[in-house]
Design a protein around this motif. Structure first.
Motif, mmCIF file in Angstrom:
data_model
loop_
_atom_site.group_PDB
_atom_site.id
_atom_site.type_symbol
_atom_site.label_atom_id
_atom_site.label_comp_id
_atom_site.label_asym_id
_atom_site.label_seq_id
_atom_site.Cartn_x
_atom_site.Cartn_y
_atom_site.Cartn_z
ATOM 1 N N UNK A 149 -0.199 30.653 13.029
ATOM 2 C CA UNK A 149 0.180 31.123 11.697
ATOM 3 C C UNK A 149 0.842 32.481 11.701
ATOM 4 N N UNK A 150 0.894 33.121 12.845
ATOM 5 C CA UNK A 150 1.530 34.439 12.938
ATOM 6 C C UNK A 150 3.038 34.285 13.107
ATOM 7 N N UNK A 151 3.789 35.314 12.664
ATOM 8 C CA UNK A 151 5.250 35.263 12.739
ATOM 9 C C UNK A 151 5.887 36.578 13.179
ATOM 10 N N UNK A 152 5.096 37.533 13.651
ATOM 11 C CA UNK A 152 5.669 38.832 13.999
ATOM 12 C C UNK A 152 6.167 38.867 15.443
ATOM 13 N N UNK A 153 7.230 39.614 15.661
ATOM 14 C CA UNK A 153 7.723 39.807 17.021
ATOM 15 C C UNK A 153 6.688 40.544 17.865
ATOM 16 N N UNK A 154 6.056 41.546 17.254
ATOM 17 C CA UNK A 154 5.057 42.312 17.993
ATOM 18 C C UNK A 154 3.907 41.396 18.446
#
Length: 193
Positions: A149-154
């Motif tokens: 569910x995550x979408x961050x580049x970091x």
């Protein structure tokens, strides 16, 4: 100049804080996108502008963001797929709104990435995941990351493993980015220094 490196200029954001059309905003008489492309073409023969909509960057060799993935991760996904299908070993992401990116960016990130999946630029105690080098094989781990569910580049960089490469900040942060009209005015003033 590297042929094993794909440079992906990220220009797919909406740019709401600056009133839209960020890639076409002028800085020193040149669009932000043109500045980024000029720099990128000095680093590799393979440069693509990654956008959500083709109208964001008319006339440039384009890749379309993965529409199923919001934010810059969608741009990275598209660039990694292109790199894999065209035999490039790595992808260097460069946002169009970082007009002072250092010329030694690919060299330093490329040296640092050695045994890691990614190398991320840092300055002033902060990392800049939109300005990073990614091995194309990180694509194999993208679906599992998205399933969280995550979408961050970091977050993706933390998942695959990265090394931080620090640049000093003197009178100018080389990773200063333009998000507002005020930032654009500051960048114009920096050009005059």
């Amino acid at each position: 100049m590297s042929t094993g490196l794909l440079v992906a200029v990220l220009a797919g954001g909406e740019g709401r804080r600056i009133g839209g059309g960020k890639p076409s905003r002028l800085l020193g008489g040149e669009t932000l996108l043109a500045r980024a492309l000029r720099l990128a073409r000095g680093w590799s023969d393979e440069v693509r502008t990654v956008v959500r909509d083709p109208g964001q960057a008319a006339g440039a060799p384009l890749l379309l963001d993965d529409a199923a993935i919001a934010g810059p991760l969608g741009g990275l996904a598209a660039a990694l797929r292109f790199a894999r299908s065209h035999g490039h070993e790595a992808v260097l992401t460069l946002p169009c709104d970082m007009p002072f990116a250092p010329p030694d960016l690919p060299g330093r990130l490329g040296t640092a990435i050695e045994a890691r999946a990614a190398a991320i630029a840092a300055s002033g105690g902060e990392i800049h995941p939109v300005c990073a080098m990614w091995r194309r094989d990180v694509l194999d781990r993208l679906d599992a990351y998205l399933a969280t569910g995550r979408r961050s580049l970091r977050g993706f960089a933390e998942t695959v493993g990265f090394i931080e490469v620090d640049w000093s900040v003197g009178s100018l942060d080389p990773f200063f980015n333009i998000n507002s009209a005020q930032d654009l005015r500051r960048a114009e003033a920096m050009l005059l220094r």
